[in-house]
Design a protein around this motif. Structure first.
Motif, mmCIF file in Angstrom:
data_model
loop_
_atom_site.group_PDB
_atom_site.id
_atom_site.type_symbol
_atom_site.label_atom_id
_atom_site.label_comp_id
_atom_site.label_asym_id
_atom_site.label_seq_id
_atom_site.Cartn_x
_atom_site.Cartn_y
_atom_site.Cartn_z
ATOM 1 N N CYS A 172 0.833 -1.213 0.000
ATOM 2 C CA CYS A 172 0.000 0.000 0.000
ATOM 3 C C CYS A 172 0.864 1.258 0.000
ATOM 4 N N SER A 173 1.952 1.219 0.761
ATOM 5 C CA SER A 173 2.846 2.376 0.864
ATOM 6 C C SER A 173 3.452 2.748 -0.474
ATOM 7 N N VAL A 174 3.743 1.752 -1.287
ATOM 8 C CA VAL A 174 4.370 2.002 -2.583
ATOM 9 C C VAL A 174 3.501 2.924 -3.444
ATOM 10 N N CYS A 175 2.208 2.735 -3.396
ATOM 11 C CA CYS A 175 1.301 3.485 -4.269
ATOM 12 C C CYS A 175 0.679 4.713 -3.601
ATOM 13 N N LEU A 176 0.873 4.892 -2.309
ATOM 14 C CA LEU A 176 0.174 5.948 -1.582
ATOM 15 C C LEU A 176 0.425 7.340 -2.155
ATOM 16 N N GLY A 177 1.666 7.698 -2.369
ATOM 17 C CA GLY A 177 1.963 9.042 -2.859
ATOM 18 C C GLY A 177 1.305 9.338 -4.195
ATOM 19 N N GLU A 178 1.436 8.417 -5.123
ATOM 20 C CA GLU A 178 0.835 8.626 -6.453
ATOM 21 C C GLU A 178 -0.687 8.582 -6.384
ATOM 22 N N TYR A 179 -1.219 7.789 -5.467
ATOM 23 C CA TYR A 179 -2.668 7.785 -5.268
ATOM 24 C C TYR A 179 -3.123 9.164 -4.791
ATOM 25 N N LEU A 180 -2.417 9.737 -3.828
ATOM 26 C CA LEU A 180 -2.814 11.048 -3.310
ATOM 27 C C LEU A 180 -2.708 12.138 -4.370
ATOM 28 N N ARG A 181 -1.840 11.955 -5.344
ATOM 29 C CA ARG A 181 -1.674 12.946 -6.410
ATOM 30 C C ARG A 181 -2.850 12.986 -7.391
ATOM 31 N N VAL A 182 -3.684 11.963 -7.416
ATOM 32 C CA VAL A 182 -4.774 11.946 -8.403
ATOM 33 C C VAL A 182 -5.925 12.863 -8.034
ATOM 34 N N PHE A 183 -5.972 13.328 -6.796
ATOM 35 C CA PHE A 183 -7.061 14.219 -6.415
ATOM 36 C C PHE A 183 -6.887 15.575 -7.094
ATOM 37 N N LYS A 184 -7.961 16.081 -7.672
ATOM 38 C CA LYS A 184 -7.920 17.338 -8.426
ATOM 39 C C LYS A 184 -8.841 18.414 -7.849
ATOM 40 N N GLU A 185 -9.879 18.024 -7.159
ATOM 41 C CA GLU A 185 -10.818 19.000 -6.591
ATOM 42 C C GLU A 185 -10.147 19.741 -5.442
ATOM 43 N N PRO A 186 -10.318 21.068 -5.368
ATOM 44 C CA PRO A 186 -9.637 21.865 -4.335
ATOM 45 C C PRO A 186 -9.841 21.351 -2.907
ATOM 46 N N GLU A 187 -11.065 20.950 -2.573
ATOM 47 C CA GLU A 187 -11.300 20.473 -1.199
ATOM 48 C C GLU A 187 -10.571 19.154 -0.927
ATOM 49 N N HIS A 188 -10.377 18.351 -1.945
ATOM 50 C CA HIS A 188 -9.648 17.091 -1.779
ATOM 51 C C HIS A 188 -8.144 17.348 -1.685
ATOM 52 N N ILE A 189 -7.670 18.301 -2.468
ATOM 53 C CA ILE A 189 -6.255 18.685 -2.382
ATOM 54 C C ILE A 189 -5.961 19.249 -0.996
ATOM 55 N N ASP A 190 -6.892 20.055 -0.471
ATOM 56 C CA ASP A 190 -6.724 20.588 0.888
ATOM 57 C C ASP A 190 -6.649 19.456 1.911
ATOM 58 N N MET A 191 -7.481 18.439 1.733
ATOM 59 C CA MET A 191 -7.472 17.289 2.632
ATOM 60 C C MET A 191 -6.126 16.572 2.564
ATOM 61 N N VAL A 192 -5.627 16.342 1.368
ATOM 62 C CA VAL A 192 -4.329 15.690 1.185
ATOM 63 C C VAL A 192 -3.229 16.527 1.836
ATOM 64 N N ASN A 193 -3.234 17.827 1.590
ATOM 65 C CA ASN A 193 -2.215 18.696 2.178
ATOM 66 C C ASN A 193 -2.277 18.683 3.700
ATOM 67 N N HIS A 194 -3.465 18.610 4.243
ATOM 68 C CA HIS A 194 -3.624 18.536 5.698
ATOM 69 C C HIS A 194 -3.009 17.243 6.239
ATOM 70 N N ILE A 195 -3.286 16.137 5.581
ATOM 71 C CA ILE A 195 -2.727 14.843 6.004
ATOM 72 C C ILE A 195 -1.207 14.877 5.930
ATOM 73 N N VAL A 196 -0.680 15.368 4.839
ATOM 74 C CA VAL A 196 0.774 15.449 4.639
ATOM 75 C C VAL A 196 1.399 16.314 5.730
ATOM 76 N N SER A 197 0.790 17.439 6.001
ATOM 77 C CA SER A 197 1.293 18.346 7.028
ATOM 78 C C SER A 197 1.255 17.691 8.413
ATOM 79 N N LEU B 195 5.762 2.404 -9.508
ATOM 80 C CA LEU B 195 6.666 1.263 -9.682
ATOM 81 C C LEU B 195 7.722 1.497 -10.772
ATOM 82 N N LYS B 196 7.933 2.744 -11.159
ATOM 83 C CA LYS B 196 8.883 3.031 -12.246
ATOM 84 C C LYS B 196 10.284 2.531 -11.929
#
Length: 110
Positions: A14-39, A104-105
């Protein structure tokens, strides 16, 4: 797929794909959620988190994958519709394939 076909433990898989999974969010409120988690995890941004995770993963994951496997896994995942029902934004097979491909590149041999 990494657990099933490559014997990678589920957490690492799961960890291998987590970062790229989080990058697929495009809606501003979802990006804010991702940024909050990362922070909250102590990182300045998603790139920093992904670089840290990649370094940890590189120590413990010693596999190779092929482009054909990535293609097969993408279609298999997409065809399991129950996996997509709770995703906040539209996912299609191309997005899923992109997640696998970018995640997996460093392990892809062809």
């Amino acid at each position: 797929a990494l657990s099933t076909f490559k014997g990678v433990n589920h957490g690492l898989s799961c960890s291998v794909c987590l970062g790229e999974y989080l990058r697929v969010f495009k809606e501003p409120e979802h990006i804010d959620m991702v940024n909050h988690i990362v922070s909250r995890c102590g990182f300045k941004n998603l790139d920093e988190m992904c670089a840290y995770m990649a370094e940890l993963i590189r120590r413990d994951m010693h596999i190779t994958v092929t482009r054909a496997e990535l293609e097969e896994w993408s279609h298999s995942f997409f065809n399991q519709k129950w996996r997509l029902t709770k995703h906040l934004e539209e996912l299609n097979v191309d997005i899923i394939h992109g997640i696998y491909e970018r995640s997996l590149k460093n392990y892809t041999v062809d």
